[in-house]
Design an enzyme around this catalytic site. Sequence first.
Site, PDB file in Angstrom:
ATOM      1  NE  ARG A 163     -37.242 -37.161   3.004  1.00  0.00           N
ATOM      2  CZ  ARG A 163     -38.087 -37.214   1.968  1.00  0.00           C
ATOM      3  NH1 ARG A 163     -37.748 -37.875   0.857  1.00  0.00           N
ATOM      4  NH2 ARG A 163     -39.243 -36.599   2.005  1.00  0.00           N
ATOM      5  CB  SER A 210     -40.204 -34.438   7.775  1.00  0.00           C
ATOM      6  OG  SER A 210     -41.387 -34.084   7.105  1.00  0.00           O
ATOM      7  CD  GLU A 280     -36.933 -36.366   6.262  1.00  0.00           C
ATOM      8  OE1 GLU A 280     -37.946 -37.099   6.399  1.00  0.00           O
ATOM      9  OE2 GLU A 280     -36.888 -35.421   5.462  1.00  0.00           O
TER      10      GLU A 280
END
Length: 285
Positions: A163, A210, A280
């Site tokens: 990420r 998420s 995130e």
Amino acid sequence: MNSKKIKLKQNVELGQLTTLGIGGKAKYLFLVKNSAELSRLLKKIGNQFYILGNGSNLLIKDILIKKPVIKLTDEFGLIKQKGNLLEVGSSTLLSFLVKYCIEHHLEGIENLAGIPATIGGMLSSAASSFGTNIFDCLEEVEVIDRKGSIYRLKKDEINYGYRYSSLRDLIIVKGYFNFSKEGKKIKEKIKNIVKKRIALQDFSFPSCGSVFKNPASLAAGALVEQAGLSGKQKGDVKISNKHANFILNLGRGSYSQADYLIKHVKEVIYQREGIILEEEVKRWS
Ligand SMILES: Cc1cc2nc3c(=O)[nH]c(=O)nc-3n(C[C@H](O)[C@H](O)[C@H](O)COP(=O)(O)OP(=O)(O)OC[C@H]3O[C@@H](n4cnc5c(N)ncnc54)[C@H](O)[C@@H]3O)c2cc1C
């Protein structure tokens, strides 16, 4: 081309341009058709702005967003093919690229199928699923820096990891992907991946995917579930019972309700595990 022709919309509801459906109005939303226009715009507005992809990993404050928001359109949504090499514009939706790959029997991105994102958004955050990263088949990107200069970067000139991608400080114009020619089974593989995604993730209400990154070798969702927080609700925002790393907008969810739940989860996980969960989801304010 004259800079006056860059399309500008004012007071645009941003929530409607995100998958979570939360967010105030954009004071200025520029709809930019090609890189020449973008380069000119950046030289004019300075380096404080937001780039909007498909809005699938955004939590936007429900206030007037004064920083200009830029949405890439037209030429940024094109796919061109030379052999197995695909030039993919950054505003291309993954679903469109997946369809293209099915039609042309190109293999490589099956495991990402079903992520509701643009290619630019995915490269910016190194999106991945079921063991495949968007960078796996990437060869090169074309980017524009915040001062409006256009250039290319080869994959080995880009840092990326879980990420994270060094492209996040740039504007991604297009990606060059090398997919391998496959037999005829790609459609079936994609069907199975989408089934698997629907079984694991929660598509019952709007979400932003998420909310938290997984801490090293742990699943954030499992930590939230073990803490008994699945199903916890604040107003119209709820932690999913099915996938505890998702928060759902049940209808009239607000930024402050989402923010409350996110802070609450962080606090509880820190108290229980001593782990600081990192977000995130990207916040705009
Ligand atoms: C139901 C659901 C399932 C999901 N599943 C997954 C999954 O399996 N794996 C995963 O990794 N993610 C998943 N996500 C999260 C999300 O789809 C990804 O983070 C995706 O990469 C975001 O892309 P986007 O185009 O929607 O970008 P946005 O949400 O619009 O923006 C995200 C970030 O990318 C930046 N950005 C967008 N376009 C560009 C560009 N052209 N140049 C530079 N920066 C840009 C934005 O400024 C912002 O910082 C899921 C989300 C949902 C709603």
